[in-house]
Enzyme design. Structure first.
Site, PDB file in Angstrom:
ATOM      1  N   SER A  83      43.000  38.731  67.060  1.00  9.91           N
ATOM      2  CA  SER A  83      43.414  39.467  67.941  1.00  9.91           C
ATOM      3  C   SER A  83      42.835  41.092  67.863  1.00  9.91           C
ATOM      4  CB  SER A  83      45.168  39.754  68.022  1.00  9.91           C
ATOM      5  OG  SER A  83      45.663  38.923  68.720  1.00  9.91           O
ATOM      6  N   LYS A 101      40.854  42.017  70.900  1.00 11.78           N
ATOM      7  CA  LYS A 101      41.662  42.753  72.009  1.00 11.78           C
ATOM      8  C   LYS A 101      40.876  44.182  72.052  1.00 11.78           C
ATOM      9  CE  LYS A 101      45.611  39.712  72.808  1.00 11.78           C
ATOM     10  NZ  LYS A 101      45.603  38.994  71.360  1.00 11.78           N
ATOM     11  N   SER A 160      50.121  42.848  71.903  1.00 11.31           N
ATOM     12  CA  SER A 160      48.955  41.869  71.528  1.00 11.31           C
ATOM     13  C   SER A 160      49.104  40.498  72.495  1.00 11.31           C
ATOM     14  CB  SER A 160      49.126  41.484  69.990  1.00 11.31           C
ATOM     15  OG  SER A 160      47.846  40.941  69.696  1.00 11.31           O
TER      16      SER A 160
END
Length: 382
Positions: free
Chosen positions: A64, A67, A124
């Site tokens: 993640s 992101k 997230s």
């Protein structure tokens, strides 16, 4: 090119010594910590220097941490006004069915860009990432192409994206150093949105989820930035902290657990703040040398730097700096403001540590025909 200038050397060394410690009395010779992670990096935000690293250019899955780039492109779209924070977004089936972490958007109701950003950054949410990618680029695939173009522009040579979420895919990879550079770009380019990374929790659809960055609760100086985890990537964390005027960015990739990524990032940050200083060697627009100009309307030109020049070095070492200038000679008019005139090379205890471009601080036009002829003769004799 010719080496020049004891006066420049002495002035820079004294300037660095005067700014080095800033009144903080801390022990010298602090040992670098042993970091339990396959890849890590610690970077000074202001100077851009890497303070500590371990296999920092090893390609690994970003999970993640991806992101960060998703958010960067959304921030860019907001700044360009192609989208707005209050804009309503219809949730697609692809976003609603996203695997992994989610903010739990509902296909039966619209959601604002501001809400999606908080779901992306704090929770997230993979569903938020896909919804934002589709809004900005039309599809997640088209958005991934934008991500790669931006990675190239930002100078991330070992990073490639195939999706907006960080879910495992073979051709999605990055490095600790590239992630540190990307984190710094977000902080530098979008200070108005960076506070989102310090939010400890966010509630959406009657579900409150905490930020997974534990350091937000542990270290009062930490104000971001992003966690990531998949089975393939391991436990990853980018942590940014600011103490006084200094900001450091620590990246830990592939740790064995949530607790480990937290403690290892904390060790890196503590080491950087305790054992190092960041000093301003030169300010922009301030002359540091005067160079001879041949065939010019004036006989010399002030030389300096177009931007602030900072250096990160071990505490108490500023008086060990030495500086040498390598200037372009002969320098013949016309000279244009900002034109490269050479470099300033900085060494610490005899070892090169930095090199800065020296530029003209003013224009120098060509002299009249008589002076140009005279300087031609003088140069020939010289």
């Amino acid at each position: 090119m010719r080496s020049r200038g004891p006066s420049l050397l002495g002035r820079a060394a004294l300037f660095a010594a005067a700014l080095s410690i800033g009144g903080i009395a801390l022990a010298q010779g602090v040992a670098a910590p042993a970091i339990t992670a396959p890849s890590y990096a610690l970077v000074d935000f202001v100077s851009g220097q890497t303070i500590a690293a371990g296999d920092a250019e090893q390609r690994r899955e970003p999970a993640s941490l991806t992101k960060l780039m998703t958010a960067y492109l959304v921030f860019s779209a907001l700044r360009d006004k192609t989208i707005s924070g209050s804009q309503m977004v219809t949730v697609s089936p692809a976003a609603w069915r996203a695997e992994g972490s989610r903010m739990f958007i509902d296909p039966r109701k619209v959601v604002t860009v501001d809400e999606l950003l908080r779901g992306l950054i704090v929770q997230s949410g993979n569903d938020a990432a896909i919804a934002l990618a589709e809004l900005v680029a039309g599809s997640e695939g088209a958005f991934a192409a934008k991500m790669n173009a931006e990675a190239a522009r930002l100078g991330l040579p070992n990073t490639h994206f195939t999706n907006a979420t960080g879910l495992s895919e073979r051709e999605q990879y990055t490095t600790a150093l590239d992630m540190a550079r990307l984190a710094a770009a977000v902080i530098r380019d979008f200070p108005e949105y960076y506070p989102l990374y310090s939010l400890r929790d966010y509630r959406y659809n009657n579900i409150t989820q905490p930020n997974r960055n534990r350091l937000l609760w542990i270290d009062p100086y930490v104000d971001g930035m992003k966690t990531g985890h998949t089975d393939a990537a391991g436990w990853c964390l980018i942590a940014s902290a600011k103490r006084g005027d200094r900001r450091l960015v620590a990246v830990v990739l592939g740790a064995a657990s949530d607790a480990t990524r937290t403690t290892e990032a904390q060790k890196l940050l503590n080491y950087g703040f305790v054992a190092f200083d960041t000093v301003q060697l030169y300010a922009p627009g301030k002359p540091v040398a005067t160079l001879r100009v041949w065939k010019g309307e004036t006989a010399d030109v002030a030389a300096g730097f177009g931007t602030d020049q900072y250096l990160t070095l071990p505490k108490g070492k500023a008086d060990k700096l030495s500086v040498a200038m390598v200037a372009t000679e002969p320098l013949i008019a016309p000279v244009t403001k900002g034109q490269s005139l050479g470099t300033v090379k900085v060494s610490l205890e005899g070892k090169p540590v930095a090199e800065y471009p020296l530029v003209a601080l003013a224009d120098v036009g060509p002299a009249n025909i008589f002076r140009r002829a005279w300087d031609t003769v003088r140069l020939w004799l010289k």
